[in-house]
Design an enzyme around this catalytic site. Structure first.
Site, short mmCIF file in Angstrom:
data_model
loop_
_atom_site.label_atom_id
_atom_site.label_comp_id
_atom_site.label_asym_id
_atom_site.label_seq_id
_atom_site.Cartn_x
_atom_site.Cartn_y
_atom_site.Cartn_z
CB CYS A 1 -0.91 0.00 1.23
SG CYS A 1 -2.07 1.40 1.25
CB CYS B 1 -5.83 -0.61 4.49
SG CYS B 1 -5.44 0.06 2.86
CG HIS C 1 -1.72 -1.12 5.93
ND1 HIS C 1 -2.30 -0.14 6.68
CD2 HIS C 1 -1.84 -0.72 4.64
CE1 HIS C 1 -2.73 0.83 5.89
NE2 HIS C 1 -2.48 0.50 4.64
CG ASP D 1 -0.68 4.07 5.31
OD1 ASP D 1 0.24 4.57 5.99
OD2 ASP D 1 -1.87 4.06 5.69
NE ARG E 1 -0.55 5.12 8.74
CZ ARG E 1 -1.83 4.99 9.08
NH1 ARG E 1 -2.19 5.19 10.33
NH2 ARG E 1 -2.74 4.66 8.19
CO CO Z 1 -3.47 1.22 3.01
#
Ligand code: CO
Length: 219
Positions: free
Chosen positions: A51, A110, A107, A53, A55
């Site tokens: 992803c 998400c 994750h 993201d 993080r």
């Molecule tokens: Co995500």
């Protein structure tokens, strides 16, 4: 120092360049030949499909240096059969770099998966997330059996990873690699933002025989 070089000039991002200089210096101190060796060749064993993201950064999570993992990231770690961006990365990784492992990494928590779970108009991205709604529709009984909404979304995160692993395996790229005897395993993992730990979804696939006949493109 000109006005352009001040730290807070938004056209220059000097802070990031300062970080970069320190980082490159640190690497050179521990291994003076590091960049020269990497510039000559990359031979990663892994392709990470994760992803976007911020993080969930691939290299840090599995503690690998530059050169050790090939990476593709998009919203909600999707492998869509008409996405030439993802397919191009997959083909290069499998056919040219000859990675031994393709790892789809989702994750918990998400935002993309949550948006697909909820019914709201988010604009263009809803067309991308429609693919996750298919996963929700197929597994709706199991998902809605859970009381807690965040537990439902986390289960959908897991089922999405398992689905994307299947999508990787159903590509002509991966099937042709197996057909010619190339060693390649496709894995599905989910990462926890809360403790930094990875969980293996135990859905690894490493041969054509594991692919349902309807999805096979080679005999
Ligand atoms: Co995500």
């Amino acid at each position: 120092m000109s006005e352009d070089d001040t730290d807070d000039n938004p056209r220059k991002l000097q802070g990031l360049f300062a970080n970069n200089r320190r980082w490159a210096e640190r690497i050179r101190t521990s291994d003076p030949d590091f960049f020269a060796k990497l510039a000559a060749q990359q031979s990663p064993e892994y392709l990470w499909i994760g992803c976007s993201d911020s993080r969930v950064p691939a290299n840090q999570i599995v503690d690998l240096l530059p050169g050790e993992i090939f990476v593709h990231r998009n919203v909600a770690n999707m492998v869509v059969h008409t996405d030439f961006n993802c397919l191009t990365v997959l083909q290069y990784a499998v056919d040219v770099l000859k990675v031994k492992h393709v790892i789809v990494v989702g994750h918990y928590g998400c935002g993309g998966v949550r948006a697909a779970y909820e019914s709201a108009d988010n604009g263009l991205i809803d067309n991308w997330l429609r693919n996750i709604k298919d996963v929700l529709q197929i597994h709706r009984t199991r998902i809605h059996a859970l009381e807690d909404e965040s537990a439902r979304i986390n289960l959908l995160c897991e089922l999405n990873v398992v689905t994307q692993v299947a999508n990787v395996c159903h590509t002509t790229i991966v099937q042709n690699a197996w057909q010619r005897g190339q060693e390649l395993t496709v894995h599905g993992w989910v990462y926890s933002l809360e403790d930094g730990m990875l969980t293996d979804m135990d859905c690894s696939v490493d041969s054509l025989e594991q692919i349902p006949e309807v999805y096979r493109v080679v005999p």
